[in-house]
Design a protein around this motif. Sequence first.
Motif, PDB file in Angstrom:
ATOM      1  N   LEU A 107      53.679  37.332 -13.407  1.00 32.93           N
ATOM      2  CA  LEU A 107      55.003  37.883 -13.721  1.00 32.93           C
ATOM      3  C   LEU A 107      55.561  37.218 -14.981  1.00 32.93           C
ATOM      4  O   LEU A 107      56.166  37.879 -15.830  1.00 32.93           O
ATOM      5  N   GLY A 108      55.343  35.917 -15.108  1.00 36.44           N
ATOM      6  CA  GLY A 108      55.795  35.187 -16.297  1.00 36.44           C
ATOM      7  C   GLY A 108      55.148  35.729 -17.561  1.00 36.44           C
ATOM      8  O   GLY A 108      55.805  35.895 -18.590  1.00 36.44           O
ATOM      9  N   ASN A 145      60.988  24.140  -8.994  1.00 35.52           N
ATOM     10  CA  ASN A 145      62.028  25.064  -9.436  1.00 35.52           C
ATOM     11  C   ASN A 145      61.343  26.255 -10.099  1.00 35.52           C
ATOM     12  O   ASN A 145      60.729  26.116 -11.153  1.00 35.52           O
ATOM     13  N   GLN A 146      61.460  27.418  -9.467  1.00 42.02           N
ATOM     14  CA  GLN A 146      60.744  28.603  -9.979  1.00 42.02           C
ATOM     15  C   GLN A 146      61.209  28.981 -11.377  1.00 42.02           C
ATOM     16  O   GLN A 146      60.412  29.459 -12.190  1.00 42.02           O
ATOM     17  N   LEU A 150      58.825  29.372 -14.704  1.00 44.47           N
ATOM     18  CA  LEU A 150      58.869  30.558 -15.569  1.00 44.47           C
ATOM     19  C   LEU A 150      59.142  30.154 -17.016  1.00 44.47           C
ATOM     20  O   LEU A 150      58.486  30.643 -17.941  1.00 44.47           O
ATOM     21  N   ALA A 151      60.118  29.249 -17.203  1.00 44.34           N
ATOM     22  CA  ALA A 151      60.467  28.818 -18.561  1.00 44.34           C
ATOM     23  C   ALA A 151      59.257  28.156 -19.230  1.00 44.34           C
ATOM     24  O   ALA A 151      59.018  28.360 -20.423  1.00 44.34           O
ATOM     25  N   CYS A 237      65.206  37.096 -17.407  1.00 42.64           N
ATOM     26  CA  CYS A 237      64.819  37.019 -16.000  1.00 42.64           C
ATOM     27  C   CYS A 237      63.800  38.107 -15.694  1.00 42.64           C
ATOM     28  O   CYS A 237      63.593  39.017 -16.497  1.00 42.64           O
ATOM     29  N   LEU A 238      63.170  37.976 -14.532  1.00 38.81           N
ATOM     30  CA  LEU A 238      62.162  38.960 -14.147  1.00 38.81           C
ATOM     31  C   LEU A 238      62.812  40.271 -13.749  1.00 38.81           C
ATOM     32  O   LEU A 238      62.361  41.337 -14.142  1.00 38.81           O
TER      33      LEU A 238
END
Length: 246
Positions: A107-108, A145-146, A150-151, A237-238
């Motif tokens: 997803l990232g 921390n999701q 992602l970051a 964001c996703l």
Amino acid sequence: MALSFASLDRWRPSWTRPRLACQLCGAQADHPRAPICNGCQADLPWLRASCQVCALPLPVAGQTCGACLKRPPAFARVEAPWRYGFPLDSLITRFKHQADWPHGRLLGELLAEHLRHAFDEHLPRPDLLLPVPLAAGRLRQRGFNQAEMLAGWLARELALPVERQWLHRERETPAQQGLDGAARRRNLRQAFALSARAAAAGRHLALVDDVLTTGATAEALARLLRRAGAARVDVYCLARTPKPGD
Ligand SMILES: [Zn+2]
Ligand SMILES: [Zn+2]
């Protein structure tokens, strides 16, 4: 120990390598470098027409939603490839609560692809990425921390720096679900703090989170950063949730 096919593949020239399996359904991917097949790509709930500020799904493209018109947010723009719905909601839940890295990473990468395209088209590149922080208690409980994961993936894919220590969540906020916008804002006002070594002044910053629901968290953080002199704050964001009932 038997050699896996993956390790054998490393010794083959790239043009003879078999296509990868789709990371969602396992079928053969349609493009050698695409992580998912065309069918799965088409099944994802792509966000098409949405508010040009907060990305709320709207019936027509290129509009600003009523809430953003009435009360312009402290952030300039939300970028999200998807609306929060099936099957993305279950992928995000697995990533967050079952530490499903491969799908989180997939997803990232797809979010990075979306942003790369946006940078080419219309979106100014930020100076740096700031993951939305978790409170220490929540972080201990979940183990990661999701937003920070992602970051990290976005930073690598887009060659952008990331600052993990600028933003702090001072205290646990009670669950935000079921609260209206005003109650969430009240709830969040005191929750976040900016580190003394943060240098936000004059910079274009991008907050990173998994899902944007009411936008109250993003608003609280963007306001904090703007007060510290940030020139612009965007949110990546996703997924964006539709208005309740939509
Ligand atoms: Zn597939
Ligand atoms: Zn809006």
